[in-house]
Design a protein around this motif. Structure first.
Motif, PDB file in Angstrom:
ATOM      1  N   PHE A 179      30.812  35.741 -18.395  1.00 58.69           N
ATOM      2  CA  PHE A 179      31.175  34.583 -19.028  1.00 58.69           C
ATOM      3  C   PHE A 179      30.183  32.607 -18.486  1.00 58.69           C
ATOM      4  O   PHE A 179      30.484  32.186 -18.438  1.00 58.69           O
ATOM      5  CB  PHE A 179      32.791  34.537 -17.730  1.00 58.69           C
ATOM      6  N   GLU A 180      29.144  33.897 -18.572  1.00 64.20           N
ATOM      7  CA  GLU A 180      27.907  32.524 -18.097  1.00 64.20           C
ATOM      8  C   GLU A 180      27.115  32.784 -19.387  1.00 64.20           C
ATOM      9  O   GLU A 180      26.647  30.908 -18.741  1.00 64.20           O
ATOM     10  CB  GLU A 180      26.365  33.326 -17.384  1.00 64.20           C
ATOM     11  N   SER A 181      27.901  32.250 -20.433  1.00 64.57           N
ATOM     12  CA  SER A 181      26.175  31.895 -22.004  1.00 64.57           C
ATOM     13  C   SER A 181      27.988  30.540 -21.709  1.00 64.57           C
ATOM     14  O   SER A 181      28.652  30.400 -22.063  1.00 64.57           O
ATOM     15  CB  SER A 181      27.267  32.684 -22.895  1.00 64.57           C
ATOM     16  N   GLY A 182      26.857  29.346 -22.341  1.00 64.65           N
ATOM     17  CA  GLY A 182      27.056  27.978 -22.370  1.00 64.65           C
ATOM     18  C   GLY A 182      26.010  26.963 -21.688  1.00 64.65           C
ATOM     19  O   GLY A 182      24.678  27.530 -21.471  1.00 64.65           O
ATOM     20  N   ALA A 183      26.283  25.833 -21.939  1.00 67.81           N
ATOM     21  CA  ALA A 183      25.681  24.381 -21.377  1.00 67.81           C
ATOM     22  C   ALA A 183      25.802  24.165 -19.527  1.00 67.81           C
ATOM     23  O   ALA A 183      26.852  24.666 -19.473  1.00 67.81           O
ATOM     24  CB  ALA A 183      25.826  23.552 -21.923  1.00 67.81           C
ATOM     25  N   HIS A 184      24.907  24.677 -18.787  1.00 70.03           N
ATOM     26  CA  HIS A 184      24.924  23.977 -17.541  1.00 70.03           C
ATOM     27  C   HIS A 184      24.500  22.732 -17.182  1.00 70.03           C
ATOM     28  O   HIS A 184      23.544  22.821 -17.775  1.00 70.03           O
ATOM     29  CB  HIS A 184      24.498  25.426 -17.008  1.00 70.03           C
ATOM     30  N   ARG A 185      25.202  22.232 -16.391  1.00 73.37           N
ATOM     31  CA  ARG A 185      24.779  20.971 -16.452  1.00 73.37           C
ATOM     32  C   ARG A 185      24.462  20.813 -15.069  1.00 73.37           C
ATOM     33  O   ARG A 185      24.963  21.555 -13.812  1.00 73.37           O
ATOM     34  CB  ARG A 185      25.885  19.948 -16.693  1.00 73.37           C
ATOM     35  N   VAL A 186      23.405  20.352 -14.411  1.00 66.10           N
ATOM     36  CA  VAL A 186      22.736  19.740 -13.160  1.00 66.10           C
ATOM     37  C   VAL A 186      22.996  18.218 -13.282  1.00 66.10           C
ATOM     38  O   VAL A 186      22.174  17.338 -13.632  1.00 66.10           O
ATOM     39  CB  VAL A 186      21.517  20.540 -12.812  1.00 66.10           C
ATOM     40  N   GLN A 187      23.298  17.619 -11.948  1.00 71.77           N
ATOM     41  CA  GLN A 187      23.509  15.751 -11.121  1.00 71.77           C
ATOM     42  C   GLN A 187      22.296  15.763 -10.349  1.00 71.77           C
ATOM     43  O   GLN A 187      22.766  17.056  -8.733  1.00 71.77           O
ATOM     44  CB  GLN A 187      24.790  15.587 -11.604  1.00 71.77           C
ATOM     45  N   ARG A 188      21.764  15.709 -10.127  1.00 71.64           N
ATOM     46  CA  ARG A 188      20.651  15.644  -9.236  1.00 71.64           C
ATOM     47  C   ARG A 188      19.664  14.651  -9.178  1.00 71.64           C
ATOM     48  O   ARG A 188      19.597  14.275  -9.961  1.00 71.64           O
ATOM     49  CB  ARG A 188      19.485  16.369  -8.880  1.00 71.64           C
ATOM     50  N   VAL A 189      18.822  14.169  -7.608  1.00 66.17           N
ATOM     51  CA  VAL A 189      17.980  12.984  -7.666  1.00 66.17           C
ATOM     52  C   VAL A 189      16.342  14.598  -9.005  1.00 66.17           C
ATOM     53  O   VAL A 189      15.941  14.986  -7.772  1.00 66.17           O
ATOM     54  CB  VAL A 189      17.692  12.549  -6.586  1.00 66.17           C
ATOM     55  N   PRO A 190      15.823  13.396  -9.624  1.00 65.08           N
ATOM     56  CA  PRO A 190      14.541  14.355  -9.972  1.00 65.08           C
ATOM     57  C   PRO A 190      13.769  14.240  -8.934  1.00 65.08           C
ATOM     58  O   PRO A 190      13.408  13.202  -8.452  1.00 65.08           O
ATOM     59  CB  PRO A 190      14.473  13.875 -11.507  1.00 65.08           C
ATOM     60  N   LYS A 191      12.737  14.983  -8.769  1.00 68.67           N
ATOM     61  CA  LYS A 191      11.028  15.265  -7.985  1.00 68.67           C
ATOM     62  C   LYS A 191      10.520  13.427  -8.552  1.00 68.67           C
ATOM     63  O   LYS A 191      10.196  13.096  -7.564  1.00 68.67           O
ATOM     64  CB  LYS A 191      10.815  16.221  -7.456  1.00 68.67           C
TER      65      LYS A 191
END
Length: 358
Positions: A179-191
């Motif tokens: 069930f891991e297939s798909g788009a994973h989204r991250v929300q954070r402050v990039p370095k």
């Protein structure tokens, strides 16, 4: 227990006995494909029959307890009533377990998998996140006692990967990670973000069950095979010998590559494994489309464009959008502790199957 379930379990018991008798015939081992099919079917039936036998024993014990409950001696009668309560409770638990065991089993659940992760929207940050996901899955695989075999990688200068593909080998790998297939989204402050603004980036994950030659038929005449020098960090063979292999399946346009091994033969073999897996995944997607959207949308289509999960760093939160599941343990999840998320997806899928069965 419902009569329909009872009859299905009786049939399973009879079928298991037939399989055991057939497996005792030494001629069966001469047909490898048939032998593997029998052993696979036996592995499905055995836990069903074992628990059914436990249930039948409890039914017998309940009859004896019922006689005690009807005894004229108050003390014996009370013991019988308590025993009936215990047996009824155990029966309910076994019946629920049997409902799960009787659900249609995904024939790919026991297979190894090939995973492909790509940085998507978000530039360098997306590639860095792709690297974080790769680390998360490898850590999880280590916890499960599985083995990782690299296939191909395209490292990003900023860190992480523009693309990385690898195989995970072990017990029931596909059943846990399908069930891991798909788009994973991250929300954070990039370095690289000086102002401290939160950015949203995505990486795509594609999980494919390992396919055998009997699963997918490939005509060698349909293949274009190219060799080239390996790239990136590596041993002495890097950039000196044409050990890397790229295979293009001309009818479909599918392209696969492998450069992780020193031998061109080994790289070609691994690339062929990936080609079979990609073609098999395409066939599975077509089959699921025929089933219709009702069950498919419950845990997602597996298409890369579909945002299935968000990793929110400021809130230490992971949310799987398909089932509305949220945990505030992102720091542990990124260390490979994804069991809670995976278990929630599996249980949700089982509940949907039960609902459709009933």
């Amino acid at each position: 227990m419902e009569e329909s379930m009872y009859q299905r379990l009786l049939a399973a018991k009879k079928k298991l006995q037939e399989i055991d008798e057939e497996l005792m015939n030494e001629n069966v081992t001469r047909d490898i494909a048939h032998f593997k099919a029998l052993t696979k079917e036996r592995a499905i039936l055995e836990p069903q029959v074992e628990n059914f036998n436990k249930y039948l024993k409890l039914v017998e014990d309940r009859e004896a307890a019922l006689e005690m409950a009807n005894d004229s001696d108050p003390e014996i009668s009370e013991m019988g009533k308590e025993e009936i309560k215990r047996i009824d409770s155990e029966c309910e638990q076994i019946i629920e377990l049997l409902r799960t065991l009787l659900l249609p089993k995904d024939p790919n659940d026991d297979k190894n998998i090939i995973v492909e992760i790509r940085g998507a929207a978000g530039g360098d940050e997306a590639n860095i996140f792709a690297g974080d996901l790769f680390r998360m899955y490898t850590r999880y695989a280590e916890r499960q006692g599985w083995k990782i075999q690299m296939i191909d990688e395209n490292p990003s200068e900023a860190g992480g990967f523009a693309m990385v593909s690898f195989m995970i080998k072990g017990n029931s790998v596909y059943s846990k990670l399908k069930f891991e297939s798909g788009a994973h989204r991250v929300q954070r402050v990039p370095k690289t973000e000086a102002s401290g603004r939160i950015h949203t980036s995505t990486a795509t994950v594609l999980v494919m069950p390992e396919a055998e030659e009997i699963d997918v038929e490939i005509n060698p005449n349909d293949l274009q095979v190219d060799t080239y020098h390996s790239q990136g960090a590596g041993g002495q063979n890097v950039n000196k010998t044409e050990s890397a292999v790229r295979i293009t399946h001309i009818p479909t346009g599918i392209v696969v590559a492998c450069q992780t091994e020193k031998s061109q033969i080994q790289n070609r073999e691994i690339a062929m494994q990936m080609l079979r897996a990609k073609m098999y995944a395409t066939l599975l997607e077509e089959q699921q489309a025929k089933v219709g959207a009702e069950r498919k949308l419950k845990v997602g289509t597996g298409e890369r464009s579909e945002k299935i999960r968000t990793y929110n760093y400021p809130q230490n939160r992971v949310t799987d959008h398909r089932i509305g599941f949220t945990i505030q343990r992102l720091d542990r999840v990124m260390e490979g502790e994804i069991d809670d998320v995976i278990d929630a997806l599996i249980h949700f899928d089982q509940a949907q199957k039960m609902a459709s069965e009933s």
